[in-house]
Design a protein around this motif. Structure first.
Motif, PDB file in Angstrom:
ATOM      1  N   MET A 225      -8.741   7.064   5.622  1.00  0.00           N
ATOM      2  CA  MET A 225      -9.009   8.197   4.718  1.00  0.00           C
ATOM      3  C   MET A 225      -9.456   7.698   3.352  1.00  0.00           C
ATOM      4  O   MET A 225      -9.094   6.596   2.945  1.00  0.00           O
ATOM      5  CB  MET A 225      -7.729   8.990   4.445  1.00  0.00           C
ATOM      6  CG  MET A 225      -7.046   9.617   5.591  1.00  0.00           C
ATOM      7  SD  MET A 225      -5.433  10.241   5.016  1.00  0.00           S
ATOM      8  CE  MET A 225      -5.905  11.595   3.954  1.00  0.00           C
ATOM      9  N   GLY A 226     -10.136   8.541   2.637  1.00  0.00           N
ATOM     10  CA  GLY A 226     -10.518   8.214   1.260  1.00  0.00           C
ATOM     11  C   GLY A 226     -11.602   9.165   0.811  1.00  0.00           C
ATOM     12  O   GLY A 226     -12.316   9.721   1.642  1.00  0.00           O
ATOM     13  N   PRO A 227     -11.735   9.345  -0.498  1.00  0.00           N
ATOM     14  CA  PRO A 227     -12.757  10.281  -0.996  1.00  0.00           C
ATOM     15  C   PRO A 227     -14.171   9.761  -0.772  1.00  0.00           C
ATOM     16  O   PRO A 227     -14.346   8.610  -0.338  1.00  0.00           O
ATOM     17  CB  PRO A 227     -12.440  10.382  -2.494  1.00  0.00           C
ATOM     18  CG  PRO A 227     -11.634   9.178  -2.814  1.00  0.00           C
ATOM     19  CD  PRO A 227     -10.955   8.741  -1.565  1.00  0.00           C
TER      20      PRO A 227
ATOM     21  N   LYS B 177      -1.307   4.176  12.359  1.00  0.00           N
ATOM     22  CA  LYS B 177      -1.363   3.756  10.968  1.00  0.00           C
ATOM     23  C   LYS B 177      -2.365   4.646  10.230  1.00  0.00           C
ATOM     24  O   LYS B 177      -3.325   5.152  10.825  1.00  0.00           O
ATOM     25  CB  LYS B 177      -1.834   2.296  10.859  1.00  0.00           C
ATOM     26  CG  LYS B 177      -0.903   1.288  11.517  1.00  0.00           C
ATOM     27  CD  LYS B 177       0.295   0.989  10.648  1.00  0.00           C
ATOM     28  CE  LYS B 177       1.432   0.317  11.376  1.00  0.00           C
ATOM     29  NZ  LYS B 177       1.094  -0.924  12.046  1.00  0.00           N
ATOM     30  N   VAL B 178      -2.130   4.788   8.945  1.00  0.00           N
ATOM     31  CA  VAL B 178      -3.076   5.487   8.075  1.00  0.00           C
ATOM     32  C   VAL B 178      -3.401   4.554   6.911  1.00  0.00           C
ATOM     33  O   VAL B 178      -2.493   3.938   6.349  1.00  0.00           O
ATOM     34  CB  VAL B 178      -2.481   6.799   7.514  1.00  0.00           C
ATOM     35  CG1 VAL B 178      -3.447   7.466   6.537  1.00  0.00           C
ATOM     36  CG2 VAL B 178      -2.125   7.760   8.638  1.00  0.00           C
ATOM     37  N   MET B 179      -4.694   4.453   6.601  1.00  0.00           N
ATOM     38  CA  MET B 179      -5.079   3.704   5.403  1.00  0.00           C
ATOM     39  C   MET B 179      -5.705   4.679   4.424  1.00  0.00           C
ATOM     40  O   MET B 179      -6.572   5.462   4.792  1.00  0.00           O
ATOM     41  CB  MET B 179      -6.098   2.609   5.743  1.00  0.00           C
ATOM     42  CG  MET B 179      -6.541   1.829   4.503  1.00  0.00           C
ATOM     43  SD  MET B 179      -7.934   0.727   4.818  1.00  0.00           S
ATOM     44  CE  MET B 179      -7.187  -0.498   5.855  1.00  0.00           C
ATOM     45  N   LEU B 180      -5.233   4.626   3.195  1.00  0.00           N
ATOM     46  CA  LEU B 180      -5.863   5.403   2.140  1.00  0.00           C
ATOM     47  C   LEU B 180      -6.615   4.412   1.271  1.00  0.00           C
ATOM     48  O   LEU B 180      -6.017   3.489   0.692  1.00  0.00           O
ATOM     49  CB  LEU B 180      -4.778   6.153   1.360  1.00  0.00           C
ATOM     50  CG  LEU B 180      -5.240   7.130   0.299  1.00  0.00           C
ATOM     51  CD1 LEU B 180      -6.298   8.081   0.812  1.00  0.00           C
ATOM     52  CD2 LEU B 180      -4.048   7.941  -0.224  1.00  0.00           C
ATOM     53  N   LEU B 181      -7.945   4.583   1.261  1.00  0.00           N
ATOM     54  CA  LEU B 181      -8.818   3.632   0.578  1.00  0.00           C
ATOM     55  C   LEU B 181      -9.518   4.343  -0.567  1.00  0.00           C
ATOM     56  O   LEU B 181      -9.963   5.485  -0.414  1.00  0.00           O
ATOM     57  CB  LEU B 181      -9.853   3.110   1.596  1.00  0.00           C
ATOM     58  CG  LEU B 181     -10.815   2.017   1.171  1.00  0.00           C
ATOM     59  CD1 LEU B 181     -10.080   0.706   0.939  1.00  0.00           C
ATOM     60  CD2 LEU B 181     -11.889   1.811   2.251  1.00  0.00           C
TER      61      LEU B 181
ATOM     62  N   GLU C 159       3.240  12.071  -3.351  1.00  0.00           N
ATOM     63  CA  GLU C 159       3.004  11.185  -4.496  1.00  0.00           C
ATOM     64  C   GLU C 159       1.876  10.190  -4.218  1.00  0.00           C
ATOM     65  O   GLU C 159       1.202   9.724  -5.128  1.00  0.00           O
ATOM     66  CB  GLU C 159       4.290  10.457  -4.929  1.00  0.00           C
ATOM     67  CG  GLU C 159       4.911   9.509  -3.918  1.00  0.00           C
ATOM     68  CD  GLU C 159       5.858  10.201  -2.922  1.00  0.00           C
ATOM     69  OE1 GLU C 159       5.763  11.429  -2.727  1.00  0.00           O
ATOM     70  OE2 GLU C 159       6.678   9.483  -2.317  1.00  0.00           O
ATOM     71  N   ILE C 160       1.629   9.886  -2.923  1.00  0.00           N
ATOM     72  CA  ILE C 160       0.560   8.933  -2.596  1.00  0.00           C
ATOM     73  C   ILE C 160      -0.787   9.652  -2.523  1.00  0.00           C
ATOM     74  O   ILE C 160      -1.757   9.233  -3.148  1.00  0.00           O
ATOM     75  CB  ILE C 160       0.867   8.196  -1.267  1.00  0.00           C
ATOM     76  CG1 ILE C 160       2.106   7.318  -1.465  1.00  0.00           C
ATOM     77  CG2 ILE C 160      -0.330   7.362  -0.823  1.00  0.00           C
ATOM     78  CD1 ILE C 160       2.577   6.603  -0.212  1.00  0.00           C
ATOM     79  N   ILE C 161      -0.850  10.756  -1.781  1.00  0.00           N
ATOM     80  CA  ILE C 161      -2.165  11.406  -1.636  1.00  0.00           C
ATOM     81  C   ILE C 161      -2.630  12.052  -2.945  1.00  0.00           C
ATOM     82  O   ILE C 161      -3.811  12.086  -3.242  1.00  0.00           O
ATOM     83  CB  ILE C 161      -2.218  12.410  -0.455  1.00  0.00           C
ATOM     84  CG1 ILE C 161      -1.182  13.485  -0.570  1.00  0.00           C
ATOM     85  CG2 ILE C 161      -2.126  11.687   0.870  1.00  0.00           C
ATOM     86  CD1 ILE C 161      -1.302  14.546   0.521  1.00  0.00           C
ATOM     87  N   SER C 162      -1.672  12.484  -3.774  1.00  0.00           N
ATOM     88  CA  SER C 162      -2.094  13.099  -5.039  1.00  0.00           C
ATOM     89  C   SER C 162      -2.665  12.047  -5.995  1.00  0.00           C
ATOM     90  O   SER C 162      -3.448  12.380  -6.886  1.00  0.00           O
ATOM     91  CB  SER C 162      -0.960  13.902  -5.687  1.00  0.00           C
ATOM     92  OG  SER C 162       0.130  13.067  -5.928  1.00  0.00           O
ATOM     93  N   GLU C 163      -2.315  10.785  -5.770  1.00  0.00           N
ATOM     94  CA  GLU C 163      -2.879   9.707  -6.592  1.00  0.00           C
ATOM     95  C   GLU C 163      -4.406   9.635  -6.426  1.00  0.00           C
ATOM     96  O   GLU C 163      -5.138   9.331  -7.351  1.00  0.00           O
ATOM     97  CB  GLU C 163      -2.252   8.387  -6.113  1.00  0.00           C
ATOM     98  CG  GLU C 163      -2.307   7.253  -7.101  1.00  0.00           C
ATOM     99  CD  GLU C 163      -1.647   6.013  -6.512  1.00  0.00           C
ATOM    100  OE1 GLU C 163      -2.299   4.978  -6.488  1.00  0.00           O
ATOM    101  OE2 GLU C 163      -0.484   6.118  -6.045  1.00  0.00           O
ATOM    102  N   VAL C 164      -4.867   9.943  -5.205  1.00  0.00           N
ATOM    103  CA  VAL C 164      -6.306   9.855  -4.915  1.00  0.00           C
ATOM    104  C   VAL C 164      -6.975  11.222  -4.993  1.00  0.00           C
ATOM    105  O   VAL C 164      -8.068  11.353  -5.537  1.00  0.00           O
ATOM    106  CB  VAL C 164      -6.519   9.247  -3.505  1.00  0.00           C
ATOM    107  CG1 VAL C 164      -7.985   9.324  -3.107  1.00  0.00           C
ATOM    108  CG2 VAL C 164      -6.034   7.812  -3.486  1.00  0.00           C
TER     109      VAL C 164
END
Ligand SMILES: Nc1ncnc2c1ncn2[C@@H]1O[C@H](COP(=O)(O)OP(=O)(O)OP(=O)(O)O)[C@@H](O)[C@H]1O
Length: 263
Positions: free
Chosen positions: A35-37, A207-211, A228-233
């Motif tokens: 995942m990632g924007p 697994k999930v990677m947030l990039l 708290e993690i997804i709102s960071e991105v």
């Protein structure tokens, strides 16, 4: 054995870093949801693992080989499939191309053996009934399933799928997600799946990677899909919600009031 090991991998375009200092491990048979924007480097990472993009530093191994030497083990399905829809190929022929292309040569006539494998792959994705239909006449979900069959025909150990759910309506998303679940369960192939919408896939993601050019988080869905993690991105309006056993991500859900103020 690990399907992928990345140690301090940075990926470049013209001297500019698109992905920085990335380290992670994906075990064989695991599914990674990436995942990632927009512009986070998801496609770049996928193409580098596939061996198409070679301008990287650090250590990157696919089943213990550099990506360029592991191509036989990998099937890659790009984001917007470039098959010219005006070419009048039948669904079965699109799948069969995956079999002959891997061998590095093209026959004018498809061998019986390749056609047989293509029929089996189409049956696996539940599309035997459309094998003689032109690819261009299939629905979006059917096209994506044909492309999955095409990727499976060479018996890869690692499937790299770039946005397999994009541009599909919700029911087609579920249709494709179900086939991905079946691939995981019955074939045990390792998969890396980029997606803007993780929700139909959380059940199959080990697994999930947030990039976001850099690694923001890597772990199990429970570890990564947290407010708290997804709102960071994705900003403060992003939430992870558990319904029964399933996790859902609500990303950047911004409400505009009549006066125009954002909530
Ligand atoms: N061929 C290229 N040449 C130069 N820069 C590129 C090239 N392809 C991608 N980039 C840049 O690399 C960065 C990462 O792009 P990439 O397409 O990998 O992101 P992404 O996470 O897949 O985005 P999206 O979700 O929009 O598909 C972006 O800044 C992009 O502009």
């Amino acid at each position: 054995m690990e399907a992928v090991i990345a140690k301090n991998v940075s990926i470049y375009y013209n001297g500019q870093k698109a992905v920085e200092e990335l380290s992670f491990k994906l075990e064989e048979e695991e599914t990674l949801l990436l995942m990632g924007p927009n512009g986070a480097g998801k496609t770049t990472l996928l193409r580098t693992i596939a061996g198409f993009h070679k301008n990287y530093g650090g250590e990157l191994l696919v089943f213990n080989k550099p990506p360029g030497e592991a191509k036989e083990l990998i099937s890659y399905v790009p984001q917007s499939y470039s098959l010219n829809e005006r070419v009048p190929l039948k669904a079965l022929e699109v799948v069969a191309i995956g079999g002959i292309y891997k061998k590095g040569f093209v026959h004018t006539k498809l061998s019986k053996e390749v056609c047989q494998s293509a029929e089996e792959a189409l049956e696996f994705v539940g599309l035997s009934q459309v094998k003689d239909k032109p690819f261009s006449e299939l629905s979006g979900g059917q096209k994506q399933r044909v492309l999955l069959a095409r990727a499976l025909i060479s018996n890869p150990r690692l499937l790299l799928l770039d946005e397999p759910l994009s541009a599909l309506d919700p029911s087609a998303r579920v249709e494709v997600a179900n086939v991905l679940g079946k691939i995981k369960q019955e074939k045990g192939i390792s998969m890396i799946i980029t997606t803007h919408d993780v929700n139909p896939l959380t059940e199959i993601g080990d697994k999930v990677m947030l990039l976001n050019r850099r690694l923001v988080a890597f772990g199990t869905p429970d570890e990564v899909l947290r407010d708290e993690i997804i709102s960071e991105v994705y900003g403060p309006f992003s939430k992870a919600v558990r319904v029964g056993n399933r996790l859902y991500c609500i990303i950047g859900d911004v409400h505009i009031h009549k006066g125009g103020a954002r909530e």
